[in-house]
Design a protein around this motif. Structure first.
Motif, PDB file in Angstrom:
ATOM      1  N   LEU A 278       0.796  -1.233   0.000  1.00 45.47           N
ATOM      2  CA  LEU A 278       0.000   0.000   0.000  1.00 45.47           C
ATOM      3  C   LEU A 278       0.831   1.288   0.000  1.00 45.47           C
ATOM      4  O   LEU A 278       0.272   2.373  -0.113  1.00 45.47           O
ATOM      5  CB  LEU A 278      -0.935   0.014   1.218  1.00 45.47           C
ATOM      6  N   HIS A 279       2.157   1.176   0.105  1.00 50.26           N
ATOM      7  CA  HIS A 279       2.934   2.398   0.363  1.00 50.26           C
ATOM      8  C   HIS A 279       2.752   3.459  -0.730  1.00 50.26           C
ATOM      9  O   HIS A 279       2.782   4.642  -0.464  1.00 50.26           O
ATOM     10  CB  HIS A 279       4.422   2.081   0.585  1.00 50.26           C
ATOM     11  N   ASP A 280       2.540   3.020  -1.975  1.00 55.74           N
ATOM     12  CA  ASP A 280       2.374   3.987  -3.076  1.00 55.74           C
ATOM     13  C   ASP A 280       0.927   4.033  -3.580  1.00 55.74           C
ATOM     14  O   ASP A 280       0.694   4.406  -4.736  1.00 55.74           O
ATOM     15  CB  ASP A 280       3.307   3.613  -4.240  1.00 55.74           C
ATOM     16  N   CYS A 281      -0.032   3.670  -2.729  1.00 59.01           N
ATOM     17  CA  CYS A 281      -1.416   3.542  -3.223  1.00 59.01           C
ATOM     18  C   CYS A 281      -1.976   4.871  -3.752  1.00 59.01           C
ATOM     19  O   CYS A 281      -2.924   4.885  -4.530  1.00 59.01           O
ATOM     20  CB  CYS A 281      -2.336   2.939  -2.159  1.00 59.01           C
ATOM     21  N   ALA A 282      -1.362   5.989  -3.347  1.00 60.28           N
ATOM     22  CA  ALA A 282      -1.874   7.289  -3.809  1.00 60.28           C
ATOM     23  C   ALA A 282      -0.967   7.902  -4.880  1.00 60.28           C
ATOM     24  O   ALA A 282      -1.104   9.082  -5.203  1.00 60.28           O
ATOM     25  CB  ALA A 282      -2.000   8.245  -2.630  1.00 60.28           C
ATOM     26  N   LYS A 283      -0.064   7.107  -5.423  1.00 67.02           N
ATOM     27  CA  LYS A 283       0.975   7.687  -6.289  1.00 67.02           C
ATOM     28  C   LYS A 283       0.499   8.019  -7.713  1.00 67.02           C
ATOM     29  O   LYS A 283       0.972   8.960  -8.322  1.00 67.02           O
ATOM     30  CB  LYS A 283       2.150   6.709  -6.350  1.00 67.02           C
ATOM     31  N   ASP A 284      -0.416   7.245  -8.237  1.00 66.99           N
ATOM     32  CA  ASP A 284      -0.796   7.456  -9.641  1.00 66.99           C
ATOM     33  C   ASP A 284      -2.194   8.034  -9.806  1.00 66.99           C
ATOM     34  O   ASP A 284      -2.882   7.752 -10.785  1.00 66.99           O
ATOM     35  CB  ASP A 284      -0.694   6.112 -10.400  1.00 66.99           C
ATOM     36  N   ILE A 312       3.401  14.272  -1.814  1.00 67.39           N
ATOM     37  CA  ILE A 312       2.064  14.218  -1.200  1.00 67.39           C
ATOM     38  C   ILE A 312       1.567  12.772  -1.066  1.00 67.39           C
ATOM     39  O   ILE A 312       0.878  12.420  -0.124  1.00 67.39           O
ATOM     40  CB  ILE A 312       1.051  15.056  -2.027  1.00 67.39           C
ATOM     41  N   HIS A 313       1.973  11.931  -2.033  1.00 67.34           N
ATOM     42  CA  HIS A 313       1.360  10.594  -2.074  1.00 67.34           C
ATOM     43  C   HIS A 313       1.568   9.803  -0.781  1.00 67.34           C
ATOM     44  O   HIS A 313       0.755   8.952  -0.446  1.00 67.34           O
ATOM     45  CB  HIS A 313       1.852   9.806  -3.286  1.00 67.34           C
ATOM     46  N   SER A 314       2.650  10.085  -0.054  1.00 64.34           N
ATOM     47  CA  SER A 314       2.844   9.279   1.155  1.00 64.34           C
ATOM     48  C   SER A 314       1.868   9.727   2.247  1.00 64.34           C
ATOM     49  O   SER A 314       1.304   8.896   2.966  1.00 64.34           O
ATOM     50  CB  SER A 314       4.298   9.350   1.631  1.00 64.34           C
ATOM     51  N   TYR A 338       5.407   8.005   6.263  1.00 63.34           N
ATOM     52  CA  TYR A 338       6.779   8.543   6.321  1.00 63.34           C
ATOM     53  C   TYR A 338       7.735   7.854   5.348  1.00 63.34           C
ATOM     54  O   TYR A 338       8.935   7.950   5.506  1.00 63.34           O
ATOM     55  CB  TYR A 338       7.299   8.451   7.767  1.00 63.34           C
ATOM     56  N   HIS A 339       7.177   7.160   4.326  1.00 61.18           N
ATOM     57  CA  HIS A 339       8.099   6.407   3.464  1.00 61.18           C
ATOM     58  C   HIS A 339       8.887   7.295   2.497  1.00 61.18           C
ATOM     59  O   HIS A 339       9.844   6.830   1.890  1.00 61.18           O
ATOM     60  CB  HIS A 339       7.381   5.268   2.722  1.00 61.18           C
ATOM     61  N   THR A 340       8.494   8.542   2.315  1.00 59.24           N
ATOM     62  CA  THR A 340       9.302   9.408   1.434  1.00 59.24           C
ATOM     63  C   THR A 340      10.185  10.373   2.232  1.00 59.24           C
ATOM     64  O   THR A 340      11.299  10.666   1.820  1.00 59.24           O
ATOM     65  CB  THR A 340       8.424  10.261   0.476  1.00 59.24           C
ATOM     66  N   THR A 341       9.680  10.834   3.357  1.00 57.07           N
ATOM     67  CA  THR A 341      10.453  11.830   4.110  1.00 57.07           C
ATOM     68  C   THR A 341      11.293  11.202   5.216  1.00 57.07           C
ATOM     69  O   THR A 341      12.332  11.738   5.588  1.00 57.07           O
ATOM     70  CB  THR A 341       9.505  12.847   4.793  1.00 57.07           C
ATOM     71  N   ALA A 356      13.138  -0.536   1.815  1.00 55.07           N
ATOM     72  CA  ALA A 356      12.803  -1.476   0.724  1.00 55.07           C
ATOM     73  C   ALA A 356      12.437  -0.702  -0.545  1.00 55.07           C
ATOM     74  O   ALA A 356      12.682  -1.164  -1.665  1.00 55.07           O
ATOM     75  CB  ALA A 356      11.650  -2.384   1.153  1.00 55.07           C
ATOM     76  N   ASP A 357      11.868   0.486  -0.365  1.00 55.48           N
ATOM     77  CA  ASP A 357      11.481   1.322  -1.497  1.00 55.48           C
ATOM     78  C   ASP A 357      12.685   1.667  -2.401  1.00 55.48           C
ATOM     79  O   ASP A 357      12.540   1.898  -3.591  1.00 55.48           O
ATOM     80  CB  ASP A 357      10.853   2.610  -0.932  1.00 55.48           C
ATOM     81  N   PHE A 358      13.876   1.680  -1.831  1.00 57.21           N
ATOM     82  CA  PHE A 358      15.077   2.046  -2.589  1.00 57.21           C
ATOM     83  C   PHE A 358      15.603   0.918  -3.482  1.00 57.21           C
ATOM     84  O   PHE A 358      16.231   1.182  -4.482  1.00 57.21           O
ATOM     85  CB  PHE A 358      16.227   2.413  -1.638  1.00 57.21           C
TER      86      PHE A 358
HETATM   87 FE   LIG Z   1       6.445   6.417  -2.760  1.00 54.84          FE
END
Ligand SMILES: [Fe+2]
Ligand SMILES: [Fe+2]
Length: 420
Positions: A278-284, A312-314, A338-341, A356-358
């Protein structure tokens, strides 16, 4: 990187014999079509048929690649399963055949060796063609012994309708003059099907009919390829419909990497997996929809978020995970938020998702990626210190504002690693 053979049919009694049954004698024109075929689909079959019809090729030989050499990594289904699926797809179509030359070869595989081996199975006068995507013309000179390869076989470079031919023709002429290449540019119908999307669809519990022949669909289902029986199908289906195929693949990678990290640090693997999914569920969502949802759910946009909508997506994703995906676990929600900041003093799960995102397997390699990966499996605080600095440097060079949370997190992990 370790190779991960993600899907291996449950019983290893492969559908087809392990013996190469291919007989190529008596033909004058044969074309090889190489590929991972993970899985083969109608796009491949339509291309092969178009080439065959246009050039009067008697046999198109599909050549599924073997298992990748140990160190190359990546995620690919076992070579025997891919060979089986390719045979099932090609069977019954006059003019199609499948070779197991690369399936059976151990280690590194060069196209030149494959073409040599195949040509030894043909009559002396047989012309061998090799089918490639037209974009590969730009890199063919980097292949193993390109001059020999281009003398041994003729190249068929396939293009999609609308491709600008000017540059390709220039490149073909260059290869002819400098490598003695014979190149034909052939336009094939545009069929927007990809193996990645088929794998994504199965993984999301969605139908793949009309994308690959029914026999291949049944094989995938019977052998449980590409899917996961973990009860998250509804979430994956919803994500599949709201993310781009590339992002969907990325979220799968983060979820699986997070699960592995969770095992190392004694964290709940299902929680890690769900947070990764779900970490990027708001990304697209697109700018407008994202703005609407921020308004609807009162997501506050600070000065940095206003100048960098990418972040914003996070924050929005954390809210959507609750409101639209029914997640109530605070730790999962914070890991998404907090996965982006990053932030000071993160929980183990928050660090796992951030890291893991990296480096999930589908992420394009960048300087520092391997360092983050190895640190992540040894010491998450050291990995946070390194990756936060890496991101801050990267964004500073691009003249982007750095989020205060990232600056505070960097300070926190710097001190922590100093033993402060
Ligand atoms: Fe992300
Ligand atoms: Fe991500």
């Amino acid at each position: 990187m370790e190779i991960l053979l993600i899907d291996k049919p449950q019983d290893t009694a492969w559908r087809f014999s392990m013996k190469d049954e291919l007989d190529l004698h008596g033909y004058k024109k044969i074309a090889i079509m190489g590929g991972t075929f993970d899985p083969i689909h109608y796009g491949h079959l339509i291309t092969a048929r178009a080439v065959r019809e246009r050039l009067g090729i008697e046999r198109v030989v599909f050549m599924p690649t073997g298992n990748p050499p140990h160190k190359q990594g990546g995620t690919v289904t076992d070579a025997h399963a891919r060979y089986d699926m390719t045979r099932l797809a090609a069977d019954g179509e006059p003019g199609f055949a499948v070779s197991r030359i690369e399936t059976d070869r151990e280690g590194m595989s060069y196209t030149l060796d494959t073409v040599n081996q195949l040509s030894s199975m043909c009559d002396k006068k047989c012309k061998i063609y090799f089918i490639i995507g037209a974009d590969a013309l730009s890199e063919i000179t980097d292949w193993y012994r390109p001059k020999e390869l281009m003398r041994l076989c003729r190249i068929i470079a396939v293009t999609r309708p609308g491709t600008k031919l000017r540059e390709l023709k220039d490149r073909a002429l260059y290869l002819k003059n400098n490598y003695g290449a014979h190149i034909r540019l052939i336009e094939v119908p545009a069929v927007d099907i990809s193996s990645t999307d088929i794998r994504n669809r199965v993984f999301a519990g969605m139908s793949i009919s009309f994308l690959t022949p029914p026999a291949v669909c049944s094989y995938i289902e019977k052998n449980g390829l590409y899917k996961s029986d973990d009860g998250f199908d509804d979430i994956r289906k919803k994500l599949y419909l709201s993310l781009t195929p590339k992002r969907f693949l990325h979220t799968r990678g983060v979820a699986e990497e997070a699960k592995k990290l969770a095992a190392v640090y004694g964290c709940d693997p299902d929680k890690a997996y769900l947070a990764g999914l779900l970490h990027d569920c708001a990304k697209d969502l697109g700018r407008q929809r994202s703005a609407e949802l921020c308004k609807k759910y009162s997501v506050e946009l600070d000065r940095v978020l206003k100048t960098q909508p990418d972040l914003i997506h996070s924050f929005l994703g954390a809210v959507l995970a609750q409101k639209e995906y029914g997640v109530n676990d605070e730790d999962i929600i914070n890991a998404i938020r907090y996965h982006t900041t990053g932030r000071p003093d993160m929980s183990v799960l928050e660090k796992i998702i951030y890291l893991a995102d990296f480096f999930e397997p589908s992420r394009k390699s960048f300087d520092g990626m391997e360092r983050i990966r190895s640190l992540a499996y040894e010491d998450t605080d050291a990995a946070m210190d390194f990756s936060l600095n890496h991101t801050i440097d990267y964004n500073s060079k691009k003249n982007r504002l750095i989020h205060p949370l990232s600056l505070r997190a960097a300070e926190f992990y710097k001190n922590k690693n100093k033993g402060g």
